[in-house]
Design a protein around this motif. Structure first.
Motif, PDB file in Angstrom:
ATOM      1  N   LYS A   1      40.213  39.760  33.739  1.00 43.60           N
ATOM      2  CA  LYS A   1      40.012  38.529  32.967  1.00 43.60           C
ATOM      3  C   LYS A   1      39.471  37.415  33.860  1.00 43.60           C
ATOM      4  O   LYS A   1      38.577  36.655  33.462  1.00 43.60           O
ATOM      5  CB  LYS A   1      41.332  38.111  32.324  1.00 43.60           C
ATOM      6  N   LYS A   2      39.992  37.311  35.085  1.00 36.63           N
ATOM      7  CA  LYS A   2      39.541  36.294  36.029  1.00 36.63           C
ATOM      8  C   LYS A   2      38.085  36.512  36.428  1.00 36.63           C
ATOM      9  O   LYS A   2      37.300  35.565  36.536  1.00 36.63           O
ATOM     10  CB  LYS A   2      40.447  36.305  37.266  1.00 36.63           C
ATOM     11  N   ILE A   3      37.707  37.776  36.639  1.00 39.86           N
ATOM     12  CA  ILE A   3      36.327  38.088  36.997  1.00 39.86           C
ATOM     13  C   ILE A   3      35.376  37.664  35.879  1.00 39.86           C
ATOM     14  O   ILE A   3      34.345  37.021  36.128  1.00 39.86           O
ATOM     15  CB  ILE A   3      36.158  39.602  37.296  1.00 39.86           C
ATOM     16  N   TYR A   4      35.701  38.026  34.655  1.00 38.05           N
ATOM     17  CA  TYR A   4      34.858  37.662  33.518  1.00 38.05           C
ATOM     18  C   TYR A   4      34.753  36.140  33.383  1.00 38.05           C
ATOM     19  O   TYR A   4      33.670  35.598  33.124  1.00 38.05           O
ATOM     20  CB  TYR A   4      35.411  38.255  32.221  1.00 38.05           C
ATOM     21  N   SER A   5      35.869  35.450  33.570  1.00 29.85           N
ATOM     22  CA  SER A   5      35.889  33.996  33.457  1.00 29.85           C
ATOM     23  C   SER A   5      34.997  33.345  34.505  1.00 29.85           C
ATOM     24  O   SER A   5      34.221  32.446  34.210  1.00 29.85           O
ATOM     25  CB  SER A   5      37.314  33.494  33.575  1.00 29.85           C
ATOM     26  N   ASN A   6      35.103  33.817  35.748  1.00 31.58           N
ATOM     27  CA  ASN A   6      34.298  33.248  36.840  1.00 31.58           C
ATOM     28  C   ASN A   6      32.820  33.572  36.656  1.00 31.58           C
ATOM     29  O   ASN A   6      31.953  32.758  37.003  1.00 31.58           O
ATOM     30  CB  ASN A   6      34.781  33.780  38.191  1.00 31.58           C
ATOM     31  N   TYR A   7      32.534  34.746  36.113  1.00 33.75           N
ATOM     32  CA  TYR A   7      31.152  35.168  35.974  1.00 33.75           C
ATOM     33  C   TYR A   7      30.413  34.347  34.903  1.00 33.75           C
ATOM     34  O   TYR A   7      29.200  34.138  34.995  1.00 33.75           O
ATOM     35  CB  TYR A   7      31.087  36.654  35.594  1.00 33.75           C
TER      36      TYR A   7
ATOM     37  N   GLU B   1      33.180  48.354  43.980  1.00 32.37           N
ATOM     38  CA  GLU B   1      33.528  47.219  44.851  1.00 32.37           C
ATOM     39  C   GLU B   1      32.652  47.225  46.104  1.00 32.37           C
ATOM     40  O   GLU B   1      32.191  46.161  46.551  1.00 32.37           O
ATOM     41  CB  GLU B   1      35.009  47.292  45.240  1.00 32.37           C
ATOM     42  N   ASN B   2      32.411  48.378  46.669  1.00 31.16           N
ATOM     43  CA  ASN B   2      31.553  48.469  47.855  1.00 31.16           C
ATOM     44  C   ASN B   2      30.100  48.132  47.539  1.00 31.16           C
ATOM     45  O   ASN B   2      29.390  47.551  48.361  1.00 31.16           O
ATOM     46  CB  ASN B   2      31.632  49.876  48.462  1.00 31.16           C
ATOM     47  N   GLU B   3      29.665  48.508  46.334  1.00 34.81           N
ATOM     48  CA  GLU B   3      28.263  48.314  45.954  1.00 34.81           C
ATOM     49  C   GLU B   3      27.984  46.896  45.474  1.00 34.81           C
ATOM     50  O   GLU B   3      26.956  46.297  45.825  1.00 34.81           O
ATOM     51  CB  GLU B   3      27.886  49.308  44.854  1.00 34.81           C
ATOM     52  N   TYR B   4      28.887  46.338  44.667  1.00 38.61           N
ATOM     53  CA  TYR B   4      28.616  45.061  44.005  1.00 38.61           C
ATOM     54  C   TYR B   4      29.527  43.913  44.441  1.00 38.61           C
ATOM     55  O   TYR B   4      29.259  42.758  44.109  1.00 38.61           O
ATOM     56  CB  TYR B   4      28.755  45.221  42.485  1.00 38.61           C
ATOM     57  N   GLY B   5      30.586  44.222  45.173  1.00 41.71           N
ATOM     58  CA  GLY B   5      31.568  43.201  45.508  1.00 41.71           C
ATOM     59  C   GLY B   5      32.743  43.236  44.548  1.00 41.71           C
ATOM     60  O   GLY B   5      32.642  43.765  43.432  1.00 41.71           O
ATOM     61  N   ALA B   6      33.846  42.645  44.982  1.00 44.56           N
ATOM     62  CA  ALA B   6      35.101  42.759  44.223  1.00 44.56           C
ATOM     63  C   ALA B   6      35.119  41.948  42.937  1.00 44.56           C
ATOM     64  O   ALA B   6      35.993  42.149  42.085  1.00 44.56           O
ATOM     65  CB  ALA B   6      36.269  42.325  45.116  1.00 44.56           C
ATOM     66  N   ASP B   7      34.165  41.030  42.753  1.00 43.68           N
ATOM     67  CA  ASP B   7      34.206  40.124  41.604  1.00 43.68           C
ATOM     68  C   ASP B   7      33.047  40.355  40.628  1.00 43.68           C
ATOM     69  O   ASP B   7      32.622  39.433  39.925  1.00 43.68           O
ATOM     70  CB  ASP B   7      34.194  38.659  42.089  1.00 43.68           C
ATOM     71  N   HIS B   8      32.553  41.551  40.587  1.00 40.28           N
ATOM     72  CA  HIS B   8      31.425  41.867  39.696  1.00 40.28           C
ATOM     73  C   HIS B   8      31.950  42.351  38.341  1.00 40.28           C
ATOM     74  O   HIS B   8      32.992  43.014  38.276  1.00 40.28           O
ATOM     75  CB  HIS B   8      30.548  42.958  40.318  1.00 40.28           C
ATOM     76  N   PRO B   9      31.238  42.029  37.241  1.00 42.22           N
ATOM     77  CA  PRO B   9      31.681  42.474  35.905  1.00 42.22           C
ATOM     78  C   PRO B   9      31.867  43.982  35.773  1.00 42.22           C
ATOM     79  O   PRO B   9      32.730  44.433  35.013  1.00 42.22           O
ATOM     80  CB  PRO B   9      30.560  41.980  34.984  1.00 42.22           C
ATOM     81  N   LEU B  10      31.062  44.783  36.478  1.00 41.70           N
ATOM     82  CA  LEU B  10      31.246  46.229  36.406  1.00 41.70           C
ATOM     83  C   LEU B  10      32.590  46.642  36.999  1.00 41.70           C
ATOM     84  O   LEU B  10      33.221  47.595  36.532  1.00 41.70           O
ATOM     85  CB  LEU B  10      30.107  46.948  37.136  1.00 41.70           C
ATOM     86  N   VAL B  11      33.017  45.919  38.021  1.00 43.74           N
ATOM     87  CA  VAL B  11      34.351  46.156  38.580  1.00 43.74           C
ATOM     88  C   VAL B  11      35.409  45.847  37.527  1.00 43.74           C
ATOM     89  O   VAL B  11      36.378  46.588  37.343  1.00 43.74           O
ATOM     90  CB  VAL B  11      34.568  45.299  39.846  1.00 43.74           C
ATOM     91  N   ALA B  12      35.187  44.742  36.808  1.00 42.09           N
ATOM     92  CA  ALA B  12      36.131  44.347  35.759  1.00 42.09           C
ATOM     93  C   ALA B  12      36.231  45.404  34.663  1.00 42.09           C
ATOM     94  O   ALA B  12      37.312  45.632  34.101  1.00 42.09           O
ATOM     95  CB  ALA B  12      35.712  43.009  35.161  1.00 42.09           C
ATOM     96  N   THR B  13      35.121  46.063  34.366  1.00 44.06           N
ATOM     97  CA  THR B  13      35.130  47.114  33.342  1.00 44.06           C
ATOM     98  C   THR B  13      36.088  48.247  33.715  1.00 44.06           C
ATOM     99  O   THR B  13      36.884  48.706  32.888  1.00 44.06           O
ATOM    100  CB  THR B  13      33.706  47.688  33.159  1.00 44.06           C
ATOM    101  N   ILE B  14      36.009  48.676  34.971  1.00 40.88           N
ATOM    102  CA  ILE B  14      36.905  49.748  35.404  1.00 40.88           C
ATOM    103  C   ILE B  14      38.344  49.250  35.475  1.00 40.88           C
ATOM    104  O   ILE B  14      39.288  49.970  35.116  1.00 40.88           O
ATOM    105  CB  ILE B  14      36.465  50.302  36.767  1.00 40.88           C
ATOM    106  N   LEU B  15      38.519  48.005  35.898  1.00 44.39           N
ATOM    107  CA  LEU B  15      39.869  47.444  35.941  1.00 44.39           C
ATOM    108  C   LEU B  15      40.513  47.453  34.561  1.00 44.39           C
ATOM    109  O   LEU B  15      41.701  47.768  34.412  1.00 44.39           O
ATOM    110  CB  LEU B  15      39.823  46.013  36.492  1.00 44.39           C
ATOM    111  N   GLU B  16      39.724  47.119  33.550  1.00 44.61           N
ATOM    112  CA  GLU B  16      40.252  47.123  32.183  1.00 44.61           C
ATOM    113  C   GLU B  16      40.625  48.536  31.750  1.00 44.61           C
ATOM    114  O   GLU B  16      41.658  48.749  31.102  1.00 44.61           O
ATOM    115  CB  GLU B  16      39.228  46.519  31.225  1.00 44.61           C
TER     116      GLU B  16
END
Length: 284
Positions: free
Chosen positions: A276-282, A238-253
């Protein structure tokens, strides 16, 4: 005066032969030197094409380089081994395993004979050969090759050598696939410790390793350690890429699966929905 005249005549007779002999020597040396330069150019070109992922062009260049190497250098020369290993890597990228394996093995034989069995060149080829077997899910053949390579690197450069991180992760991956989680954890932990030493605690590569290790802890029933590492990895991303990055979504999953498996259904749902929201927006 007559001696001087005779010396001049003698030089004219024999000097011509000497000059001719020298010319013949040079005529043999220059093509060999040119051949070596041609091999180097082809080998360098092949390496560049591989790095650029232009695999078809790289294979053609690599085959030419190996042909020139065999014509230029004596049998068992390390330049031939270098071309064999490089071409083996290229064949492997095209899943041409039957063509790649003998090249790796021949390169190994040359390096062992020339440099000794504990040389980094031997470790390097062992690693590439192991990678080929891992790609085929042949863990029985991949594992001992990785371990041989690891042992050589450790003997030469120490147990905390940055060059062994990939091997440690590969061995962890093998044990993870075999559900030998305790063994896998040992290798992933070593890799993570080296990466922290190299990059610091807040690097994305460190976060990726934390994520992998957290999943293993979860499978091994060490839930407190798993949750802690997931949270650390998430914060780094989150600090490196922002809260809405797909890599963040990977860890969230991954965390959602963890919380689902440990009975925290609501927390799992929230994380899954956020991913799911991150992937959708991306994708928009």
């Amino acid at each position: 005066m007559s001696k001087l005249i005779n010396s001049i005549k003698s030089f004219r007779r024999h000097g011509t032969k000497i000059i001719l002999t020298l010319s013949l020597v040079v005529s043999f040396i220059l093509p060999a030197y040119a051949q070596e330069n041609l091999w180097k150019e082809l080998n360098d070109k092949t390496t560049t094409l591989l790095q650029e992922k232009r695999y078809a062009d790289a294979i053609k260049s690599g085959e030419d380089a190996l042909k020139i190497a065999k014509e230029t250098f004596p049998p068992g020369h390390i330049s031939i081994a270098a071309s064999m290993n490089l071409l083996g890597i290229l064949y492997r990228t095209y899943t041409m395993y039957d063509e790649a394996e003998p090249l790796f093995n021949q390169a190994l034989d040359i390096y062992r004979e020339t440099n000794g069995t504990d040389h980094p060149t031997v470790a390097y080829v062992l690693q590439e050969l192991a990678e080929m077997f891992l790609l085929q899910d042949n863990y029985a053949k991949a594992e001992p090759l990785y371990k041989q390579s690891l042992g050589i690197y450790e003997n030469v450069s120490g147990q905390d050598n940055p060059g062994i991180v990939n091997i440690l992760n590969r061995l962890g991956e093998i044990y993870q696939h075999q559900e030998k989680y305790a063994d896998a954890i040992l290798f992933y932990k070593r890799a993570l410790a080296i990466e922290v030493e190299i990059f610091g605690n807040d690097h994305p590569d460190v976060a990726s390793s934390m994520n992998n290790l957290a999943t293993l802890y979860y499978h091994n029933g060490e839930n407190t350690k798993a949750e802690s590492l997931y949270k650390q990895a998430l914060e780094i991303y989150e600090n490196e890429y922002g809260a809405d990055h797909p890599l963040v979504a990977t860890i969230l999953e991954n965390m959602a699966v963890f919380y689902e498996g440990t009975g925290k259904k609501e927390a799992a749902k929230q994380l899954h929905d956020r991913a799911k929201k991150i992937y959708s927006n991306y994708r928009k």
